[in-house]
Design a protein around this motif. Structure first.
Motif, mmCIF file in Angstrom:
data_model
loop_
_atom_site.group_PDB
_atom_site.id
_atom_site.type_symbol
_atom_site.label_atom_id
_atom_site.label_comp_id
_atom_site.label_asym_id
_atom_site.label_seq_id
_atom_site.Cartn_x
_atom_site.Cartn_y
_atom_site.Cartn_z
ATOM 1 N N ILE A 107 0.952 -1.138 0.087
ATOM 2 C CA ILE A 107 0.039 0.004 -0.012
ATOM 3 C C ILE A 107 0.788 1.217 0.202
ATOM 4 C CG2 ILE A 107 -1.676 1.145 1.353
ATOM 5 C CD1 ILE A 107 -2.832 -1.135 -0.335
ATOM 6 N N GLN A 108 2.031 1.128 0.706
ATOM 7 C CA GLN A 108 2.914 2.318 0.577
ATOM 8 C C GLN A 108 3.336 2.913 -0.803
ATOM 9 O OE1 GLN A 108 5.749 1.201 3.594
ATOM 10 N NE2 GLN A 108 6.065 3.580 4.219
ATOM 11 N N LYS A 109 3.722 1.718 -1.635
ATOM 12 C CA LYS A 109 4.151 1.942 -2.831
ATOM 13 C C LYS A 109 3.083 2.761 -3.555
ATOM 14 C CE LYS A 109 5.754 -0.190 -6.953
ATOM 15 N NZ LYS A 109 5.962 -1.582 -7.736
ATOM 16 N N GLN A 110 1.683 2.306 -3.342
ATOM 17 C CA GLN A 110 0.492 2.706 -4.119
ATOM 18 C C GLN A 110 0.616 4.227 -3.633
ATOM 19 O OE1 GLN A 110 -2.685 0.108 -4.489
ATOM 20 N NE2 GLN A 110 -1.715 -1.630 -3.888
ATOM 21 N N PHE A 111 0.503 4.443 -2.521
ATOM 22 C CA PHE A 111 0.439 5.960 -2.095
ATOM 23 C C PHE A 111 1.514 6.771 -2.732
ATOM 24 C CE2 PHE A 111 -2.342 4.993 1.647
ATOM 25 C CZ PHE A 111 -3.332 5.901 1.450
ATOM 26 N N LYS A 112 2.627 6.217 -2.718
ATOM 27 C CA LYS A 112 3.754 7.002 -3.345
ATOM 28 C C LYS A 112 3.267 7.278 -4.920
ATOM 29 C CE LYS A 112 8.801 6.727 -3.373
ATOM 30 N NZ LYS A 112 9.985 5.873 -3.350
ATOM 31 N N TYR A 113 2.649 6.334 -5.456
ATOM 32 C CA TYR A 113 2.202 6.610 -6.916
ATOM 33 C C TYR A 113 1.387 7.606 -6.884
ATOM 34 C CZ TYR A 113 0.237 5.429 -11.553
ATOM 35 O OH TYR A 113 -0.164 5.640 -12.916
ATOM 36 N N ALA A 114 0.292 7.718 -6.073
ATOM 37 C CA ALA A 114 -0.591 8.741 -5.763
ATOM 38 C C ALA A 114 -0.124 10.030 -5.764
ATOM 39 C CB ALA A 114 -1.789 8.178 -4.809
ATOM 40 N N ASP A 115 0.968 9.896 -4.938
ATOM 41 C CA ASP A 115 1.544 11.219 -4.467
ATOM 42 C C ASP A 115 2.264 11.895 -5.609
ATOM 43 O OD1 ASP A 115 1.607 12.607 -2.044
ATOM 44 O OD2 ASP A 115 3.884 12.714 -2.134
ATOM 45 N N LYS A 116 2.995 10.848 -6.424
ATOM 46 C CA LYS A 116 3.761 11.436 -7.574
ATOM 47 C C LYS A 116 2.795 11.895 -8.847
ATOM 48 C CE LYS A 116 8.180 8.903 -7.824
ATOM 49 N NZ LYS A 116 8.888 7.902 -8.196
ATOM 50 N N ARG A 117 1.754 11.398 -8.908
ATOM 51 C CA ARG A 117 0.570 11.511 -10.104
ATOM 52 C C ARG A 117 -0.302 13.063 -9.388
ATOM 53 N NH1 ARG A 117 -1.302 7.838 -13.784
ATOM 54 N NH2 ARG A 117 -2.543 9.658 -14.266
ATOM 55 N N ASN A 118 0.055 13.299 -8.184
ATOM 56 C CA ASN A 118 -0.791 14.504 -7.694
ATOM 57 C C ASN A 118 -2.089 14.310 -7.612
ATOM 58 O OD1 ASN A 118 0.275 17.016 -6.963
ATOM 59 N ND2 ASN A 118 1.479 17.316 -8.953
ATOM 60 N N VAL A 119 -2.626 13.124 -7.089
ATOM 61 C CA VAL A 119 -4.002 12.882 -7.071
ATOM 62 C C VAL A 119 -4.603 13.570 -5.858
ATOM 63 C CG1 VAL A 119 -5.633 11.009 -7.085
ATOM 64 C CG2 VAL A 119 -3.397 10.467 -8.120
ATOM 65 N N PRO A 120 -5.544 14.062 -6.101
ATOM 66 C CA PRO A 120 -6.403 14.896 -4.832
ATOM 67 C C PRO A 120 -6.903 13.897 -4.033
ATOM 68 C CG PRO A 120 -7.454 15.361 -6.852
ATOM 69 C CD PRO A 120 -6.308 14.432 -7.461
ATOM 70 N N TYR A 121 -7.678 12.859 -4.352
ATOM 71 C CA TYR A 121 -8.260 11.949 -3.447
ATOM 72 C C TYR A 121 -7.875 10.458 -3.832
ATOM 73 C CZ TYR A 121 -11.554 15.775 -2.544
ATOM 74 O OH TYR A 121 -11.951 16.837 -2.079
ATOM 75 N N VAL A 122 -7.589 9.629 -2.639
ATOM 76 C CA VAL A 122 -7.331 8.299 -3.059
ATOM 77 C C VAL A 122 -8.538 7.364 -2.411
ATOM 78 C CG1 VAL A 122 -6.006 6.420 -2.004
ATOM 79 C CG2 VAL A 122 -4.865 8.635 -3.073
ATOM 80 N N ILE A 123 -8.829 6.632 -2.960
ATOM 81 C CA ILE A 123 -9.897 5.689 -2.609
ATOM 82 C C ILE A 123 -9.745 4.454 -1.831
ATOM 83 C CG2 ILE A 123 -11.993 4.315 -3.175
ATOM 84 C CD1 ILE A 123 -12.785 6.641 -5.041
ATOM 85 N N ILE A 124 -10.065 4.157 -0.668
ATOM 86 C CA ILE A 124 -9.736 2.890 -0.271
ATOM 87 C C ILE A 124 -10.753 1.850 0.085
ATOM 88 C CG2 ILE A 124 -8.856 1.721 1.948
ATOM 89 C CD1 ILE A 124 -7.385 4.755 2.369
ATOM 90 N N ILE A 125 -10.979 0.777 -0.618
ATOM 91 C CA ILE A 125 -11.600 -0.460 -0.666
ATOM 92 C C ILE A 125 -10.818 -1.519 0.020
ATOM 93 C CG2 ILE A 125 -13.454 -1.761 -1.294
ATOM 94 C CD1 ILE A 125 -14.109 0.400 -3.409
ATOM 95 N N GLY A 126 -10.700 -1.807 1.250
ATOM 96 C CA GLY A 126 -9.985 -2.759 1.799
ATOM 97 C C GLY A 126 -11.121 -4.069 2.342
ATOM 98 N N GLU A 127 -10.506 -4.905 3.116
ATOM 99 C CA GLU A 127 -11.443 -6.024 3.485
ATOM 100 C C GLU A 127 -12.537 -5.532 4.259
ATOM 101 O OE1 GLU A 127 -10.397 -10.312 5.718
ATOM 102 O OE2 GLU A 127 -9.000 -8.794 5.592
ATOM 103 N N GLU A 128 -12.361 -4.611 5.178
ATOM 104 C CA GLU A 128 -13.141 -4.042 6.238
ATOM 105 C C GLU A 128 -14.315 -3.284 5.536
ATOM 106 O OE1 GLU A 128 -12.075 -3.238 9.787
ATOM 107 O OE2 GLU A 128 -13.517 -1.838 10.391
ATOM 108 N N GLU A 129 -13.983 -2.359 4.355
ATOM 109 C CA GLU A 129 -14.740 -1.432 3.556
ATOM 110 C C GLU A 129 -15.494 -2.325 3.042
ATOM 111 O OE1 GLU A 129 -11.664 -0.723 3.669
ATOM 112 O OE2 GLU A 129 -11.679 1.247 4.795
ATOM 113 N N LEU A 130 -15.022 -3.587 2.219
ATOM 114 C CA LEU A 130 -15.786 -4.340 1.462
ATOM 115 C C LEU A 130 -16.878 -5.128 2.322
ATOM 116 C CD1 LEU A 130 -15.854 -5.603 -1.600
ATOM 117 C CD2 LEU A 130 -14.295 -7.251 -0.785
ATOM 118 N N LYS A 131 -16.546 -5.245 3.481
ATOM 119 C CA LYS A 131 -17.618 -6.086 4.384
ATOM 120 C C LYS A 131 -18.646 -5.200 4.695
ATOM 121 C CE LYS A 131 -16.306 -6.901 8.702
ATOM 122 N NZ LYS A 131 -15.288 -7.354 9.542
ATOM 123 N N ASN A 132 -18.446 -3.727 4.889
ATOM 124 C CA ASN A 132 -19.374 -2.675 5.278
ATOM 125 C C ASN A 132 -19.758 -2.257 3.953
ATOM 126 O OD1 ASN A 132 -18.567 -3.070 7.763
ATOM 127 N ND2 ASN A 132 -17.051 -1.613 7.972
#
Lengths: 577, 577
Positions: free
Chosen positions: A523-548
């Protein structure tokens, strides 16, 4: 066999952020072109060589990129070689015939070496009579049809032959002191070496490339447009307002800010002599630059008729170009040096005294026009020029401009080879060190070269590369222009990715730029990519979110995180749109 | 000297209505590229020849437009001529050395003439030993450096030399019956004529153009993109999703629907092996074609691994291309003829029997995948191909498509020279007779040619010219796409025109496409112009309107006319926006 890749000198790759910024300028310009009633056309990247060559002067011809014919160019090469050999033998024969004549002239060899005037007169005299030359050309032309064709026409044959012969004759005379047998050898050598290279030069300037190339990349958009108008004259409803934004190519020596491939951006009106067109073009510049937030540009305005009128009233009609080239430097070198240059260029002191008032012309546009009107009262052409500018200035005063300034500039002398009326040039806002960012003018005979007479045109162009640099320098590109993604979904594994992709599909349908990180890496690598791409919002759908049945959104700037319902993402969509 | 202008074969002018329609397609495609997270790049129109040549096969190389070097190409021509002469003397010497050897072979001239096998074996034998050839090449290479360079390398020198020598030897043998002195003459002639033309061919195919040209127009967008990725690898955040819409040039023989300049439109993802990319590309096709109202396109899907797997299980791994070329024709020529072609191409009856199930494969995508899975159970590669397609099909089933259809098509065999995984092709909606309107696939080693290994890419392209034709045929361009003006103000004279221009300035600021007829000619002529330009509203400010500070608007369709207040045109603006 891997190559280390490179691109040709003077060309550029454009990265995403550059393309986006360039498109911002292109789109803004296009939007205003359209509201002003201009319509787009596009022409092919390459034209027949005939269409382009001879339209831009010798220098221009040299800078045109020629495309090598496909297929059998080797037989054409053979022809060049054979014709060149023929031309060499022609030159030899002329020299043979010249020898006795030179011997009979009793030339003072020392004086010939030391005294340039004596030398030049003598050479000119030998060449200018042309009798020998003419006879040989005639004989050869009779013998070989392609000989004249090879040198384009007899006139050119004379010109090239006499130019290179001058060199031989000089050598012939200089070598008089050398023993005769050596001289012969020397001449032979000259013919084989120097002469050949001179002849090759001659061939080059005589479009040898026509043997190898029938097509060439366009050099500007004006000649292709003229060609277009003539070819499509029956489909066009005149007056025809067209815009065209396409690349052009020039084999210029690449240097800072000068490229071999660059976009031109032209708007022209053909088939109307109304000065309202000039008025609208001033408004168009104003609208575009205002919209680009480039406030305070200076639209400089002149008229060729005024320049011609001045040349007329000072009695230097034949020196129009010399006079205007010097005047054009007023800003840079000041009045004293301009006067000196005018003197050097052949203007009389008397004439220069008459243009004196121009050096200190100032005040409002109206006031300047009054000075000009007075100066030009004895020139019909000049008076017409003044009244044309007065109409443009008055009408613009009536209508008002948003942020640009319109200024009469009687020193403005661009494009005098083709402009016949108004001349425009746009200077960047004060404080930016860059040349003009636009220019244009009226040309009374745009399409004459292609056989359609009496079609007047007036047009302007935008210097896109320079406009880009100015906007960059003044930091005027919109803040968010670089944002290539609105949201990035992180990837927590196969199942989560599928849910993310379903959400992304919905977002994309709403026009939101959304993407999924393609692999379930750290996930750290993915955040780094988001940072480099200057993305304003990152969406997280992990195990917990999927359950809810939810998704979390992290604001990358503030670090805040908020959770939304996956089954109704509308609230989030409203936030982000 | 007016010329009748024309444009090069295979190129096109685009008139305003064509540009507008093309831009409608371009803009739609771009909008979806962006929401899918793709970023634009642009590369130069011409690349260094090294970058392009050798990437598209011999046929491709021939179709690349080369740009003539500027400057001194004549010295290069001299070099070609000198090197050619040198090569001719090299050939002569080889033949001299071969003569005694051939004499010693005691060849049956009659048999040589009648029996092709005898002839070929003998010629191959003479050439394949290469001793004589090799010696001469070595001697010449030593003597003249540029000789080997001229033929690229020794291997190529062998190849070309042996190819043309085969011809000479044949003539040498055939002419044994001719009197010796005649034979010599004959050979001499052969060398001077046939040989030269063969040598010229050799030179041509050996990139003689490199003597004259260092740059060439790009042939596609894929190779420049690979070059871009390698050159900019340190600036790029991988995975990199780029789109590129630019013209390419091919020296193809122009024919209906095939042009020498045309736009390509590519979206590729590099640096991710995830199959989610393939899923997204299917969604992208669906989104674009749905938005273009081109409903019912068929996205055909195959996988190179499946084709390779089939070739493997039928024991024809070495005949992969032959097998797939034949299979690809199933739709057009039916199973019987496909089987015949497979036989002709060297597949055994046994092998063909094994692929029999493919000819009648049908049912849903899942059902077809089951058949394939069973057929390919003994091939690791084939099984992997099936599972890849199953992932794509299942995920798309989960996400749904808007209007397109996704179909497994095991006969699809495009781009087998470079695709390594998924293969896409898009067929136009049923009823439209046109080839594919898009295609793509995955290629595991995009950038290897430029030294960057292990970068996987997957991409698709849109066939813009064909999409245009389909939309035109189905009449799906938006009704108002051709409207280049919203309103035209008629011109009743100078004062009225000024008032009109003031109104127009306001309208344009609101984004309305407005124009003034530039000259105060007959009103009838002006109406005619409005009619031709398809203007929906004509504005009239005549003497009376000016007096009343009003303007009249004529609806050109209904003929209705209504008057508005010139000082507050908002009501009209609301109507028209």
């Amino acid at each position: 066999m891997a190559q280390k890749p490179s691109i040709p000198k003077g060309t550029r790759d454009f990265s995403p952020s550059e393309v986006v910024k360039r498109n911002y300028i292109f789109d803004t310009v296009k939007r205003h072109f359209k509201t002003f009633g201009f319509q787009p056309i596009e022409t092919p990247s390459f034209e027949n060589s005939d269409t382009l060559l001879g339209k831009y002067g010798d220098e221009g011809d040299r800078l045109i990129f020629k495309i090598l014919d496909s297929g059998d160019y080797l037989s054409k090469i053979k022809r060049i070689v054979s014709d060149t050999d023929f031309f060499v033998s022609f030159q030899k024969e002329v020299i043979e015939k010249l020898k006795p004549k030179i011997d009979s002239l009793n030339i003072d060899v020392d004086k010939f070496s030391d005294n340039a005037e004596y030398r030049n007169n003598l050479l000119d005299d030998l060449i200018s009579k042309k009798e020998i030359l003419k006879n040989v050309v005639d004989v050869y032309a009779k013998e070989k049809n392609s000989f004249v064709d090879f040198l384009n026409d007899k006139e050119t044959a004379f010109f090239i032959a006499s130019k290179s012969l001058k060199l031989y004759i000089e050598i012939l005379i200089r070598t008089k002191s050398i023993a005769f047998h050596k001289m012969d050898l020397f001449i032979e050598q000259i013919i084989n070496e120097k002469a050949k290279s001179q002849i090759y030069d001659g061939i080059k300037s005589n479009k040898a490339s026509k043997y190898l190339s029938e097509k060439a990349l366009r050099y500007d958009l004006t000649v292709p447009f003229a060609r277009y108008v003539v070819m499509h004259q029956n489909e066009i409803d005149f007056p025809f307002k067209r815009y065209q934004i396409q690349p052009v190519w020039r084999a210029d020596r690449p240097q800072k800010g000068r490229f071999r491939e660059f976009y031109q951006c032209d708007a022209d009106v053909v088939g109307s002599t109304s000065l309202l067109q000039e008025v609208e073009l001033v408004q168009l510049y104003d609208s575009v630059f205002t919209d680009l937030k480039l406030e305070g540009v200076n639209i400089k305005l002149n008229n060729r008729k005024i320049l011609a009128g001045i040349a007329e009233v000072i009695g230097a009609k034949h020196l129009l170009i010399d006079f205007t080239v010097a005047l054009d430097k007023l800003d840079k070198i000041g009045p004293e040096k301009v006067k000196q240059e005018m003197l050097n260029r052949g203007l009389s002191k008397d004439a220069i005294a008459k243009v004196e008032p121009l050096f200190s012309i100032s005040g409002t546009n109206s006031e300047q026009l009054n000075v000009l009107e007075n100066l030009l009262k004895d020139s019909e052409e000049g008076t017409k020029g003044v009244s044309e500018l007065r109409f443009i200035v008055d009408t613009i005063n009536e209508l008002g401009l948003q942020s640009a300034q319109l200024s009469i500039d009687v020193t403005l002398a661009r494009g005098l080879n083709y402009y016949t009326g108004a001349i425009f040039e746009v200077a960047a806002p004060k404080g930016v060190q860059i040349g003009s960012i636009g220019g244009g003018g009226r040309y009374d005979d745009l399409t004459g070269i292609f056989g359609l007479k009496d079609v007047s045109g007036v047009g302007i162009s935008f210097g896109l590369d320079r406009i880009y640099l100015v906007i960059e320098e003044l930091n005027l590109f919109p803040q968010t222009i670089d944002k290539s993604l609105d949201v990035l979904c992180l990837n927590y594994g196969e199942k989560e990715a599928l849910a993310s992709l379903r959400l992304i599909t919905t977002l994309r349908k709403c026009g939101i730029k959304a993407d999924l990180y393609p692999a379930g890496t750290k996930i750290q690598k993915q955040f780094k990519y988001a940072d480099k791409r200057n993305v304003p919002y990152v969406i997280i759908i992990g195990e917990e979110e999927l359950k809810n049945n939810s998704f979390a959104v992290k604001n990358m700037k503030s670090g805040e995180q908020k959770t939304y319902d996956l089954t109704s993402p509308d609230e989030f969509i409203d936030l982000i749109k």
